[in-house]
Design an enzyme around this catalytic site. Structure first.
Site, short mmCIF file in Angstrom:
data_model
loop_
_atom_site.label_atom_id
_atom_site.label_comp_id
_atom_site.label_asym_id
_atom_site.label_seq_id
_atom_site.Cartn_x
_atom_site.Cartn_y
_atom_site.Cartn_z
N ASP B 121 46.71 -16.31 21.16
CA ASP B 121 46.76 -17.63 20.55
C ASP B 121 48.17 -17.88 20.01
OD1 ASP B 121 45.58 -20.04 19.83
OD2 ASP B 121 45.04 -19.34 17.82
N HIS B 128 51.50 -28.69 12.77
CA HIS B 128 50.44 -27.80 12.30
C HIS B 128 51.02 -26.65 11.48
CE1 HIS B 128 46.90 -25.24 12.21
NE2 HIS B 128 47.58 -24.28 12.81
N ASP B 228 39.33 -22.99 18.52
CA ASP B 228 39.53 -21.69 17.86
C ASP B 228 38.92 -21.78 16.46
OD1 ASP B 228 40.55 -19.20 17.11
OD2 ASP B 228 42.46 -20.04 16.49
N TYR B 239 44.76 -11.82 6.00
CA TYR B 239 45.77 -11.95 7.06
C TYR B 239 47.14 -11.34 6.72
CZ TYR B 239 48.81 -15.72 5.33
OH TYR B 239 49.73 -16.45 4.64
N SER B 252 35.30 -18.15 19.82
CA SER B 252 36.30 -19.13 20.26
C SER B 252 35.69 -19.81 21.48
CB SER B 252 37.61 -18.45 20.65
OG SER B 252 38.04 -17.54 19.66
#
Lengths: 406, 406
Positions: B121, B128, B228, B239, B252
């Site tokens: 991805d 964004h 996604d 993360y 996904s």
């Protein structure tokens, strides 16, 4: 559980690949196609051919070029398969049936043992995470706030997992140090290793469901040594905010032999104390470390002896975490532990840590020094563990040689 | 290049799935197994059966439950395959050969069109990345320093890519906001979408070699809409430092129909200006955006119209970057663009951005408001693009409904 202690093959009782071990792999004879085998001593048994000769209906599961079909069958098939192999190798009456299907290891080519479905790399050594955090983020806490609450992991590239012995081409890419005004392009100048343990997953789980800690062993087929080659300069520039990508995806090397979890029952040890107490989904009865002693050498010089027994998270916790969101499992999924590093400097599983980001080069037998890997360097990781019968089993090796960038 | 403008089928000249489009998919008739088909109007042609009836030797490449065998054949086979399909559908003399193998779309089940090898991805929308950076890292620069130097990407989970129409079970996991003293466990309360475009890769490349910008189109087979799904609370806590993991890996969704790149030749547009100038390996002649207009709806209310044409990085740059380190390509590799967001608020491709992290809920037709997704919500992404013959082609849809956590 393996109960036989003797085989009719002429193998020393304390051989690291004796009947208490029996790792699986994929091999090709000089004149034949790749198929599943099991290692016994310094030979490999063609399981499919032997099973067919013995009249087993399920022989075809081994007459394929990967372990995946066998992995798909699940725990009970793995247990009965192993029991059958032990019977064939310990009962002298089976000798005539088995012997035609034995090959000397030196006569065969070893292939990647699994077709890798999804590959996840964890980060389960507190010492490694602390060392890397100190080097990469010197101004912050070494461990991120989430580290002791969950086994941190990320997905890697399945298509570039290669079998031990495959050469590794030095990766090219972007790097930028704080001293550079613009990114620089070229072959990596900080090429590194990560000494890890890979876990091979079998069976399947449904998307939307999860596999808990105490059910995880149903999916853990076995382990294989793993080297997560890392280009530290590429990684450092790219990894914020979405994690490592090209710094890792050029190649990851997996050992050719997968040691079944049954062969590691005597290697199970308690985990280090987990404080703070993990959330309930990471708790259960099936929590364990593995007393696997690893050894990393560069061009024949042992540079580190990482101890797996100190790893913070149990493999069952890693698998439970990986699926707690409903992510499904497939046969051939592979997850790795992350770099294994111990408390002592000589127990660190990467050059980044051993040389403290290149500042303290190590010296090899021939007097050469290394901060990071040079072209032509061969890195070999080996390991041993206590086996079920009081012998020490060998976990094969994962090795690779660095070739110059194209 | 498609030259025929008419088909003997009774289809309006401006039909979004007319002969200028011809997307590929995998379908199963009510009484049969999954196989490759091509969509024409509101029907699907069984390619393998039709090719076999026409005496084509290569029919078997389509008589499989995924596009992967066809993808493996490479660009020239894709071109000749498409030319053959156009001939069959435009030459009235072929009618008797074709008609027995046409199915009404409503009578078939659509399957995942590819067996996903590696899934990557990207993060190629400047708007964004700027929005997310502002929300997730309010104290720093919105764009990380590397963003305009390289197409940031990471590997996701191939095994949980599902076909459009598959329900999505709300994921469960850990979250911890700064206000929480300890992590909290439970179903995600910030479940989101990401409206993306997926690129399907064909052919192979050798490990250790790279595919440059101007060679990338040889490997770009086609595009399909992609959602996604993202659990923002799980993602935010997990993360750092290794990137998104469980916040994304639960599911996904990929559209059932893959539009060949040939059908998008009229949709190619110039990229936005790239400043600073990218490094040489990201430069070349084959740089383009795609004038694809997307539309995102929740329970029938259009909530966003993301414009793909503003994406910063060309798909050829993404592919060149993905392989610059020597990572190999396999048929069935899939990479997605990252969330498509435009300059306007009504062009943002995620709820995180549309509601500014939930602070400004949106209102649906029925008067309900949404900060993030609720159980039972159905999200549908559709798109159109200029086709080769002046018509507008449809890019199918990717849809999914949220089911409660188990």
């Amino acid at each position: 559980m393996t109960t036989a202690t003797a085989t009719w093959l002429d193998i020393a009782a304390d051989h690291p690949y004796g009947i208490a071990h029996l790792p699986y792999g994929v091999f090709a004879p000089a004149d034949g196609e790749a198929r599943v085998g099991v290692r016994i001593g310094d030979r490999v048994l063609d399981l499919g051919a032997c099973a067919e000769a013995a009249g087993m209906e399920s022989a075809s599961v081994w007459q394929t070029p990967s372990l995946n079909a066998f992995l798909a069958q699940g725990r009970s098939a793995w247990a009965s398969g192993r029991a059958w192999i032990v019977e064939m190798l310990s009962n002298d009456a089976r000798r005539d049936c088995v012997e035609p299907h034995l090959y000397a290891l030196g006569e065969v080519t070893l292939h990647l043992p699994i077709e890798v479905a999804d590959y996840v790399d964890f980060y389960a050594s507190e010492q490694h995470a602390t060392n890397v955090g100190s080097i990469f983020r010197p101004d912050g806490d070494a461990l991120t706030p989430n580290w002791k609450h969950l086994p941190i992991g990320y997905h890697g590239r399945s298509g570039t997992v290669v079998v031990s012995g495959t050469d590794v081409v030095r990766p090219t890419g972007q790097r930028k140090t704080p001293a550079d005004s613009e990114p620089v392009f070229g072959p990596s100048i900080r090429l590194d290793i990560e000494a890890e343990l890979g876990f091979v997953v079998g069976g399947t789980s449904e998307i939307g469901s999860r596999v808990g800690v105490d059910a995880a062993d149903e999916h853990l087929f076995g382990v294989a040594l793993f080297n997560d080659w890392s280009a530290r300069d590429i990684q450092a520039w790219e990894y914020v905010p979405l994690g490592p990508f090209l710094g890792k995806s050029f190649a990851s090397s997996l050992a050719a032999w997968v040691t079944p979890m049954e062969a590691l029952s005597a290697a199970r040890v308690d985990l280090p104390a987990q404080d703070p107490r993990p959330l309930d989904y990471l708790r259960g009865d099936a929590l364990y470390g593995l007393d696997i002693e690893m050894e990393v050498s560069i061009n024949g010089t042992v540079v580190s002896r990482p101890p797996y027994r100190g790893m913070y998270w149990s493999p069952t916790q890693m698998l439970a975490h990986m699926t707690v969101n409903g992510a499904s499992l497939r046969p051939g999924d592979l997850f790795a532990s992350g770099t294994v590093s111990g408390d002592a400097k000589a127990e660190r599983g990467s050059l980044l840590e051993l040389t403290w980001s290149g500042q303290e080069p190590i010296t090899l037998q021939d007097g050469q020094t290394r901060a990071f890997l040079e072209d032509g360097d061969t890195v070999t990781i080996t390991a041993t563990a206590p086996g079920p019968e009081g012998v020490r089993i060998g976990l094969g090796e994962v090795t690779g040689t660095i070739r110059p960038a194209h």
